[in-house]
Write a protein that holds these residues in place. Sequence first.
Motif, PDB file in Angstrom:
ATOM      1  N   PRO A   1      78.156  48.616 -34.211  1.00 13.77           N
ATOM      2  CA  PRO A   1      79.322  49.038 -33.438  1.00 13.77           C
ATOM      3  C   PRO A   1      80.563  48.837 -34.300  1.00 13.77           C
TER       4      PRO A   1
ATOM      5  N   ASN B   1      80.633  47.081 -27.079  1.00 12.46           N
ATOM      6  CA  ASN B   1      79.925  47.369 -28.335  1.00 12.46           C
ATOM      7  C   ASN B   1      79.281  48.754 -28.295  1.00 12.46           C
ATOM      8  N   ALA B   2      78.685  49.085 -27.157  1.00 15.15           N
ATOM      9  CA  ALA B   2      78.032  50.396 -27.038  1.00 15.15           C
ATOM     10  C   ALA B   2      79.054  51.514 -27.227  1.00 15.15           C
TER      11      ALA B   2
ATOM     12  N   THR C   1      79.027  54.487 -30.110  1.00 17.55           N
ATOM     13  CA  THR C   1      78.918  55.931 -29.851  1.00 17.55           C
ATOM     14  C   THR C   1      80.222  56.684 -30.067  1.00 17.55           C
TER      15      THR C   1
ATOM     16  N   GLU D   1      67.546  50.674 -17.664  1.00 13.19           N
ATOM     17  CA  GLU D   1      68.686  49.769 -17.553  1.00 13.19           C
ATOM     18  C   GLU D   1      68.223  48.404 -17.031  1.00 13.19           C
TER      19      GLU D   1
ATOM     20  N   GLN E   1      78.451  37.468 -27.158  1.00 12.67           N
ATOM     21  CA  GLN E   1      78.239  37.602 -25.714  1.00 12.67           C
ATOM     22  C   GLN E   1      79.512  37.471 -24.892  1.00 12.67           C
TER      23      GLN E   1
ATOM     24  N   ALA F   1      72.538  40.049 -26.445  1.00 17.68           N
ATOM     25  CA  ALA F   1      71.723  39.546 -25.335  1.00 17.68           C
ATOM     26  C   ALA F   1      72.572  39.457 -24.068  1.00 17.68           C
TER      27      ALA F   1
ATOM     28  N   THR G   1      68.241  44.877 -19.198  1.00 20.35           N
ATOM     29  CA  THR G   1      68.958  43.707 -18.677  1.00 20.35           C
ATOM     30  C   THR G   1      68.040  42.492 -18.604  1.00 20.35           C
TER      31      THR G   1
ATOM     32  N   ALA H   1      73.875  54.654 -23.625  1.00 23.29           N
ATOM     33  CA  ALA H   1      74.158  53.509 -24.499  1.00 23.29           C
ATOM     34  C   ALA H   1      74.902  52.419 -23.732  1.00 23.29           C
ATOM     35  N   TYR H   2      75.836  52.844 -22.890  1.00 24.19           N
ATOM     36  CA  TYR H   2      76.634  51.903 -22.101  1.00 24.19           C
ATOM     37  C   TYR H   2      75.766  51.116 -21.128  1.00 24.19           C
ATOM     38  N   HIS H   3      74.869  51.801 -20.449  1.00 23.17           N
ATOM     39  CA  HIS H   3      74.081  51.144 -19.410  1.00 23.17           C
ATOM     40  C   HIS H   3      72.781  50.529 -19.912  1.00 23.17           C
TER      41      HIS H   3
ATOM     42  N   VAL I   1      70.441  46.498 -27.888  1.00 19.87           N
ATOM     43  CA  VAL I   1      70.794  46.290 -29.301  1.00 19.87           C
ATOM     44  C   VAL I   1      72.232  45.771 -29.430  1.00 19.87           C
ATOM     45  N   PHE I   2      72.963  45.749 -28.325  1.00 18.74           N
ATOM     46  CA  PHE I   2      74.377  45.355 -28.386  1.00 18.74           C
ATOM     47  C   PHE I   2      74.628  43.908 -28.004  1.00 18.74           C
TER      48      PHE I   2
ATOM     49  N   VAL J   1      71.874  47.149 -35.941  1.00 16.25           N
ATOM     50  CA  VAL J   1      71.298  46.951 -34.609  1.00 16.25           C
ATOM     51  C   VAL J   1      70.033  47.779 -34.435  1.00 16.25           C
TER      52      VAL J   1
ATOM     53  N   ARG K   1      78.507  43.717 -24.314  1.00 15.36           N
ATOM     54  CA  ARG K   1      77.506  44.702 -24.755  1.00 15.36           C
ATOM     55  C   ARG K   1      78.037  46.121 -24.572  1.00 15.36           C
ATOM     56  N   ARG K   2      78.670  46.331 -23.428  1.00 11.90           N
ATOM     57  CA  ARG K   2      79.140  47.678 -23.121  1.00 11.90           C
ATOM     58  C   ARG K   2      80.272  48.121 -24.053  1.00 11.90           C
TER      59      ARG K   2
ATOM     60  N   ARG L   1      83.001  58.193 -21.036  1.00 10.84           N
ATOM     61  CA  ARG L   1      82.319  57.264 -21.942  1.00 10.84           C
ATOM     62  C   ARG L   1      81.461  58.010 -22.937  1.00 10.84           C
TER      63      ARG L   1
ATOM     64  N   PRO M   1      76.069  42.039 -33.363  1.00  9.49           N
ATOM     65  CA  PRO M   1      75.856  41.201 -32.174  1.00  9.49           C
ATOM     66  C   PRO M   1      74.971  39.986 -32.477  1.00  9.49           C
TER      67      PRO M   1
END
Lengths: 308, 308, 308, 308
Positions: free
Chosen positions: C255, C233-234, C238, D295, C213, D308, D299, D249-251, D305-306, C305, C230-231, C87, C269
């Motif tokens: 993203p 998008n992350a 990156t 994280e 979402q 809600a 949550t 970024a993912y988490h 930023v990605f 963002v 969200r993930r 990732r 988002p």
Amino acid sequence: MDLQAIIDDIALTLAERRGEGKVADYIPELAKVDPHQFGIAVTTVDGQVFTVGDAATPFSIQSVSKVFMLTLALGKAGEGIWKRVGREPSGTAFNSIVQLEHEHGIPRNPFVNAGAIVVCDMVLAGHKPKEAIGEVLRFVRYLADDETITIDRAVAKSETETGFRNYALANFMRSFDNLHHDVDHVLGVYFHQCALSMTCRQLSRAGLFLAAQGADPISGYSVVSPKRARRINALMLTCGHYDGSGDFAYHVGLPGKSGVGGGILAIAPGKASIAVWSPGLNKVGNSALGSAALEMLATRTGWSVFGA
Amino acid sequence: MDLQAIIDDIALTLAERRGEGKVADYIPELAKVDPHQFGIAVTTVDGQVFTVGDAATPFSIQSVSKVFMLTLALGKAGEGIWKRVGREPSGTAFNSIVQLEHEHGIPRNPFVNAGAIVVCDMVLAGHKPKEAIGEVLRFVRYLADDETITIDRAVAKSETETGFRNYALANFMRSFDNLHHDVDHVLGVYFHQCALSMTCRQLSRAGLFLAAQGADPISGYSVVSPKRARRINALMLTCGHYDGSGDFAYHVGLPGKSGVGGGILAIAPGKASIAVWSPGLNKVGNSALGSAALEMLATRTGWSVFGA
Amino acid sequence: MDLQAIIDDIALTLAERRGEGKVADYIPELAKVDPHQFGIAVTTVDGQVFTVGDAATPFSIQSVSKVFMLTLALGKAGEGIWKRVGREPSGTAFNSIVQLEHEHGIPRNPFVNAGAIVVCDMVLAGHKPKEAIGEVLRFVRYLADDETITIDRAVAKSETETGFRNYALANFMRSFDNLHHDVDHVLGVYFHQCALSMTCRQLSRAGLFLAAQGADPISGYSVVSPKRARRINALMLTCGHYDGSGDFAYHVGLPGKSGVGGGILAIAPGKASIAVWSPGLNKVGNSALGSAALEMLATRTGWSVFGA
Amino acid sequence: MDLQAIIDDIALTLAERRGEGKVADYIPELAKVDPHQFGIAVTTVDGQVFTVGDAATPFSIQSVSKVFMLTLALGKAGEGIWKRVGREPSGTAFNSIVQLEHEHGIPRNPFVNAGAIVVCDMVLAGHKPKEAIGEVLRFVRYLADDETITIDRAVAKSETETGFRNYALANFMRSFDNLHHDVDHVLGVYFHQCALSMTCRQLSRAGLFLAAQGADPISGYSVVSPKRARRINALMLTCGHYDGSGDFAYHVGLPGKSGVGGGILAIAPGKASIAVWSPGLNKVGNSALGSAALEMLATRTGWSVFGA
């Protein structure tokens, strides 16, 4: 075989190519050298010396000195040195740092810069840089049987002030605990060894023990064992010309070590020690005319180690 | 010099180490080989043959074949081949692809896998794979003066089905236009050449021209010019053992080419062609006992190219 | 905020730069595209659509499809996919193989070619390529709520015939057991997914769930959980622009995922899904005008963002 | 949203994991820190502060300081700095030198060590190290509105004596003329900046301008333009956690910058600036519990930023 005629003819043939190649300019002091100079000296194992061209002009032997440093380090620390430096061709430029990161601070061989810096660390062996430099100078004078050999302080100073890449290599290895002395001390030895100033005649004389099973055939003194002489020759052949080593073996077929000052020391085992010098370098950093001269010499003498 | 006594003694000394090393298992068919086998054959330039151990048992010569393929390609395309493959040691594993990306699809030398694949492409030269494979087989039979030599189809099939890394290398070079035939065709030749099945006796005979200035001293036929023989020897010395080439030169001091089948062909220029075989490999993929045997042989015969 | 006015103005401002950049030519079929085309479509989370320029012209979405493939693979295999693909941004070109060797066949992320090929292997999941390709097409049609979307067979065929680098990547990963199906089958899916032909309008509609979402705000159907949206998008932020991802984040701040066909899908988002298209690419392989348009859009809308 | 309850609960949940990870030991002075410490401070854009745990204990912020240094350098030299340092994730470890060789002395981004060293060179701008260090300290005190912040001289000294890798990086870049001052001077600034000692409360306060369009919402003073604040946030998100940036970024989904002291500064644009601290590091060198805490915070607050 009339060696004098052979090298005279080589010098004549290459006369019009004098000035070819590019003089090393990353060391300011070296950039001042006249690129048209060219010399050959051949010292045979029976003690004869043949020279042509500028064979009596001192030049900065630079990395050629790494052969003598390796010999010194092997004498001090024996085969144990191979825990801290490899014996394989690098496949990269002489000053590359990439391999060091991938292989955790162990340089590929004693003839790339990083490896030679580790060798300097071994030669230091707890002494002060001045003492180690003195020892190096005495050793080379002894090998060449010539007390007039000197170190060019201006060249050493020039490299000390601009050798950032070598500082990077040394600090990098220090971070892997593969240097045991202060970086400045180790590089002090390194830059002074590189600044050894010798003529082709002196250099071919100093390398003679490698052509004669490790003993100086003139004085009769043993420098290293026959096995060690073979091994140093092997390293020169596989690693002596950085990333042009394969090419040099292909065209010349002799163990050799080049320096960015334009000098090359080549060994014809059982036959002779040869020094050539011409300042212009080819793309991989070896003397352009020096390489050409050695190829011609190997062809005409049948001295290639790979068959007549 | 009693060569028979020398190799007998080597075999005796190494007897207790039989089984050492790790048999190549990435090619399923090779993994089945009994690791305790060990053989030496020495063919001298005056036509004598000395053998010990399993010197009459055929084994998969694998990458040793690359020497014969290079000889073929040089015969077909001459020095022009060096535009598509280098002559420098790789500094990486035999199947590394990293260098290919950095150097735009030009392999480092003809003895790493990528380089040998390019050589196969040259040997193909517009023909069908079957024809090229036939030509390779005829050439090796001619060199060994032995019509019984075969290609082991089971080994070739095994590699075809599992050689994904070689497919990767070939496709990668194809993307740089450094293969001119279909990847499947080129690899067809490659996998069959590697699957050549030969005994130590046959292999030492096939390499004899390299010890004898390019001509077969028994039949008198010229295979390559003396210069080309020297050059092939030079490549074997600098690149013949992958990332263990420097080490082999250091310890053995002879041009050599190893294969993952456990065979090594070594050349003592002007003296003899030597084949050793023992399936267990050392860390860098060269026969463990084979390397040891050659080091002992070089020491006792004084055949090192780097001095007696 | 008058989105129509904003994109009209962007199109006007960029009109004189049409044709800028270099159309991808390594896929012959793509090289034929008129470089002067330019389109934007914005679909907001409340279901409005704004378009300008060639927003109704289908183009080859190429790597933009990797977003939908990742979504599919996550749906099938969940977070377990991260054992086989990383990732992290790659720090290298989209088709680099160097990292794969250093990291033992595990690609850096699902958006570099190697990673997307592994994702195709996951989507295959034991099915035939045709079935998997059918599933991909149905999924994208479902997301875009548009049954007219097709795969351009000519483009897929063109890539199959010339995609040697992708064959290299796939075979390389197969050698590390990181592909579980035949290379040809996996690449069959890969090349067809890349050949999806969509308009900006369709593409922006298909990405809308990522701005909302994870659920399609128009139909109300859930595609993925909010966390997964969200993930994804992350990962787009990156890793979505290869070795230009940092630059895209710096200038645009959304993203996004680009394709060599010149398309970019960007997600704001909570606000909107945006598709831009212009075939000319910048140095790192992303649409030159597309990137410029998105930077202008992000600035004028305050949708970055990273803050208004 | 009850932020105090949220962070209290996070601290409670993570209580049993205190001591997890590995304290940085390559800087001797840092190795002495008690690994069970843990603190969070959240400063919102409307000026409220919420803390839990050891939020008032000063710790060595190390690489978190690179955010403030980049802000300073951008203020002095503007966007011109990007000629000497990139904006892309590195895909390698924080102290890797490989990329520097491949990309000719230009570091990938300002947050890997090499990039931060170049930034120090820019901040020096002809001044003496002492003056530059003074300027850095004043700037951070100003941002945090707290004159009690200090530099831990013992930590700076410890790094100066053992930071061989950073000396290697600096000398390497100097060899490419990408440092304009003495290596010792540049590293003097570098090691002192890293040795800034701050509490979570101070750190979250100092980063507040990045959450508030570049202006301190409490004093009202502008630090950088809104655009520059967004851009620094973008760099933090793509490059702020070395080779764990994609994972963060993912988490977590927030721009963040970590330090080997165990601190992390994270920005929720438009919402808050967050500092967490716990000395134990995960495999890629970021605070293990700090990452976990962020994280959970992202949550529960929906601040990613990605979406809600």
